[in-house]
Design a protein around this motif. Structure first.
Motif, PDB file in Angstrom:
ATOM      1  N   VAL A  42     -23.034  11.324  40.479  1.00  0.00           N
ATOM      2  CA  VAL A  42     -21.584  10.113  40.533  1.00  0.00           C
ATOM      3  C   VAL A  42     -21.937   8.916  40.689  1.00  0.00           C
ATOM      4  O   VAL A  42     -21.365   7.945  40.635  1.00  0.00           O
ATOM      5  N   GLY A  43     -22.900   8.521  41.484  1.00  0.00           N
ATOM      6  CA  GLY A  43     -23.187   7.276  41.574  1.00  0.00           C
ATOM      7  C   GLY A  43     -23.883   6.279  40.784  1.00  0.00           C
ATOM      8  O   GLY A  43     -24.237   5.364  40.675  1.00  0.00           O
ATOM      9  N   PHE A  44     -24.643   6.959  40.036  1.00  0.00           N
ATOM     10  CA  PHE A  44     -24.594   6.077  38.957  1.00  0.00           C
ATOM     11  C   PHE A  44     -24.306   6.850  37.307  1.00  0.00           C
ATOM     12  O   PHE A  44     -23.801   5.616  36.965  1.00  0.00           O
ATOM     13  N   TRP A  97     -11.965   5.815  37.774  1.00  0.00           N
ATOM     14  CA  TRP A  97     -11.506   5.675  39.441  1.00  0.00           C
ATOM     15  C   TRP A  97     -10.822   5.779  39.655  1.00  0.00           C
ATOM     16  O   TRP A  97      -9.998   7.182  40.776  1.00  0.00           O
ATOM     17  N   ALA A 133     -28.351  16.894  46.271  1.00  0.00           N
ATOM     18  CA  ALA A 133     -26.976  15.599  46.909  1.00  0.00           C
ATOM     19  C   ALA A 133     -27.830  15.521  45.664  1.00  0.00           C
ATOM     20  O   ALA A 133     -27.854  14.113  45.148  1.00  0.00           O
ATOM     21  N   THR A 134     -29.407  14.773  45.665  1.00  0.00           N
ATOM     22  CA  THR A 134     -30.324  14.094  44.589  1.00  0.00           C
ATOM     23  C   THR A 134     -29.120  13.973  42.974  1.00  0.00           C
ATOM     24  O   THR A 134     -29.482  13.226  43.020  1.00  0.00           O
ATOM     25  N   LEU A 176     -20.348   4.827  37.822  1.00  0.00           N
ATOM     26  CA  LEU A 176     -20.689   4.171  37.553  1.00  0.00           C
ATOM     27  C   LEU A 176     -20.664   2.718  36.206  1.00  0.00           C
ATOM     28  O   LEU A 176     -20.285   1.633  35.684  1.00  0.00           O
ATOM     29  N   MET A 225     -12.569  13.918  41.154  1.00  0.00           N
ATOM     30  CA  MET A 225     -13.362  14.132  42.377  1.00  0.00           C
ATOM     31  C   MET A 225     -13.084  15.589  43.518  1.00  0.00           C
ATOM     32  O   MET A 225     -14.092  16.279  44.126  1.00  0.00           O
ATOM     33  N   GLU A 284     -26.902  14.941  43.142  1.00  0.00           N
ATOM     34  CA  GLU A 284     -25.526  14.171  42.985  1.00  0.00           C
ATOM     35  C   GLU A 284     -24.821  12.698  43.056  1.00  0.00           C
ATOM     36  O   GLU A 284     -24.214  11.987  42.256  1.00  0.00           O
ATOM     37  N   VAL A 285     -26.292  11.889  43.495  1.00  0.00           N
ATOM     38  CA  VAL A 285     -26.813  10.467  43.394  1.00  0.00           C
ATOM     39  C   VAL A 285     -26.847  10.566  41.765  1.00  0.00           C
ATOM     40  O   VAL A 285     -26.455   9.027  41.551  1.00  0.00           O
ATOM     41  N   GLY A 319      -9.930   9.565  39.575  1.00  0.00           N
ATOM     42  CA  GLY A 319     -11.069   9.889  41.124  1.00  0.00           C
ATOM     43  C   GLY A 319     -10.524  11.112  41.589  1.00  0.00           C
ATOM     44  O   GLY A 319     -10.695  11.721  41.790  1.00  0.00           O
ATOM     45  N   LEU A 379     -14.173   0.234  35.987  1.00  0.00           N
ATOM     46  CA  LEU A 379     -14.155   1.294  36.888  1.00  0.00           C
ATOM     47  C   LEU A 379     -13.017   2.135  36.925  1.00  0.00           C
ATOM     48  O   LEU A 379     -12.751   3.395  37.362  1.00  0.00           O
TER      49      LEU A 379
END
Lengths: 530, 44
Positions: A293-295, A233, A286-287, A298, A44, A289-290, A41, A229
């Motif tokens: 980081v977002g997919f 993280w 930003a897209t 995880l 980041m 980054e989704v 983490g 996770l």
């Protein structure tokens, strides 16, 4: 030159096309490994610093320069950079902006074909990793499939009889060419408009499956989703004291956003004068980054941890992007029971979409360059580009042993030259074009105001940050790379190919410059736009 | 996963989602004409 006139259909279309160019295999496979190896983490912190002070400002500069060049009637990096940098030096340095996407496409389409091949294999029964077999056997089976399919064990994958690989590559290549030939609006934009949402749906499906895995083996209670996770993280703050962490974070941001790649400058050149570049650039970043980081943050390592545990996941991370994606995850899918093959198919289809939205963006800058430098039709330019790409791609496919040939291109062009081009671009924008003009130009038609401190960031912070990262990068990598070239004939051949392509592009730029001047194009920006 | 792990994960993931949704909302709501405040800024 009327045939050259192309433009984007919608503002959303160009954003999705640029985001599609940025989202690639690295978002799902490289990022999690980098984060886990560099502080979890805590990674980041330098990651978002690099995003804010390096990735986003260089991106804005590229969008602005591209649109400005487009208003002067040019769309290729050499011509645009010549205008922004007001002279021949920047024009010839701009050749790097065509070389990078072209040379990277030589191997990227090959890897894209692997994704398609894996997808098809999972759809039709799997890749031979037996569910329920010991992990060592499953890993060996996954490695065998990978080695056979990619020609990793020996050169001459096609001559060696792996026709399936060739068929998938041919199919991938033809789809790419078709999409690029159809043009910006009807080809690239239309494709990205459905591929990006489809990719998000696939990622969401895999994410939901991974997060609901729970503790699949009651005998191993520590191998559960939360610990998975945690592996990714849980922060290790001591890593922040290591310069390597900051270097890794900056490198990751740099490569994931496709800045300094030569694509954004070309895509933005097809925008209208009053089209927004500030909000569009931020949205595309930003897209990306989704997806990263977002997919990516995880899914990948969590799934690996749940089935392979701490040591298995650490070993998988150490194998790098391809080991994690094409050898480890198939073992994970084999543990998922009856739905394993389906999840595997969805995963590799998602990777294929991520790859193809990137690869089509690599061909467009070359196509635009050939057209405007030589004054030929789109059909002729496509034919010429196919010829060059066939030579490059065949060499990558033939010299497949250990991935040495393609790694050499990736190191020298896909990594080293990206730093150079980004540095050239940000210096040209902030210092030659001038931060005042650049700032004003960026805000023409803007739907968002860039915070004032970015004037300092663009002119001083980003170039300094970039140069420091580049020098540190060279210090840690160049000696090994140079030695690799000295020792390996495959790497020498790869450098020979790069040199030949560069020479061809330089000659085309020389011819193009004469044509542009004759056509009355303001190649040195003697008459700035108001 | 420990508390700091949760903190970093939730902050990062939520942050990128919120930024992206905010950006897309602005893109989709953006008028064809340039907003007045940006025009003023540009002219300044």
């Amino acid at each position: 030159m009327s045939e050259h006139k192309q433009e984007w259909g919608t503002r959303l279309g160009v954003i999705l096309a640029v985001a599609g160019s940025a989202v690639g295999l690295g978002n799902f496979l490289r990022f999690p490994g980098q984060a886990a190896q560099n502080g979890g983490g805590a990674f980041m912190i330098p990651y978002f610093c690099a995003l804010i002070f390096l990735g986003i400002p260089i991106g804005w500069a590229e969008w602005t320069m591209g649109r400005y060049g487009g208003q002067k009637g040019v769309h290729s990096a050499p011509a645009v950079m010549g205008i922004i940098g007001r002279g021949r030096l920047m024009r010839y340095l701009g050749v790097i902006g065509v070389l990078i996407p072209l040379a990277v496409s030589f191997y990227y389409t090959f890897i894209e074909a692997w994704c398609l091949g894996y997808f098809w294999s999972y759809l039709t029964g799997g890749i031979g990793v037996v569910s329920g077999a010991p992990v060592a056997e499953q890993t060996a089976a996954a490695a065998k499939f990978y080695n056979d399919f990619t020609g990793n064990d020996s050169d001459g994958v096609i001559a060696g009889g792996s026709y399936a690989t060739f068929v998938f590559w041919l199919l991938t290549f033809l789809v790419n060419m078709l999409l690029v030939y159809r043009g910006l609006s009807k080809g690239i934009e239309k494709f990205c408009s459905w591929a990006m949402p489809a990719m998000a749906v696939c990622a969401a499906v895999v994410l939901v499956r991974v997060l609901t895995l729970g503790t699949p083996d009651p005998a191993l209670p520590e191998q559960n989703v939360l610990n998975g996770l945690g592996y990714m993280w849980n922060p290790n703050f001591s890593a922040l004291g290591n310069p390597q962490t900051w270097l890794a974070a900056a490198g990751q941001i740099f490569f994931t956003l496709s800045v300094g790649f030569g694509v954004i400058i070309n895509y933005a050149s097809y925008m209208k004068r009053k089209d927004d570049v500030v909000l569009s650039g931020l949205t595309a970043s930003a897209t990306n980054e989704v997806f990263e980081v977002g997919f990516g943050g995880l899914i990948t390592l969590t799934a690996s941890f749940v089935f392979l545990g701490l040591s298995g996941t650490a070993a998988a991370v150490a194998t790098g992007t391809f080991g994690l994606g094409f050898t480890t995850l198939p073992v994970v899918f084999a543990h998922m029971g009856p739905f394993g093959n389906l999840i595997g198919a969805v995963w590799f289809f998602m990777l294929f979409l991520a790859a193809i939205t990137s690869s089509i963006s690599m061909y467009q800058p070359t196509l635009a360059f050939i057209q405007e430098a030589l004054g030929v039709s789109r059909k002729t330019a496509t034919t010429a580009m196919i010829g060059v790409c066939l030579v490059g791609s065949f060499m990558v496919m033939y010299y497949s042993k250990g991935g040495v040939f393609r790694s050499a291109i990736d190191d020298w062009v896909g990594t080293f030259l990206i730093f150079i081009l980004a540095a050239v671009q940000i210096i040209a924008f902030g210092w030659i074009f001038g931060i005042d003009r650049g700032w004003k130009e960026a805000h023409v038609g803007a739907h968002l105001r860039i915070p004032g401190f970015y004037r300092v960031v663009i002119k001083y912070v980003a170039p300094a940050y970039l140069i420091i990262v580049f020098l540190a990068f060279c210090r840690s990598n160049l000696p090994t790379w140079v030695q690799g070239v000295v020792d390996s004939s495959a790497q020498q051949l790869a450098l020979g190919l790069i040199t030949a392509v560069t020479l061809g592009l330089v000659i085309c730029t020389y011819v193009g410059e004469k044509r542009w001047r004759a056509a009355g194009i303001d190649v040195d920006d003697d008459h700035p736009l108001a | 996963m420990n508390v700091l792990g949760w903190l970093f994960m939730l902050t990062s993931v939520t942050g990128v989602w919120v930024l992206t949704i905010w950006c897309f909302k602005r893109v989709l709501a953006a008028p064809d004409e340039v907003p007045e405040e940006i025009k003023h800024f540009h002219n300044a």
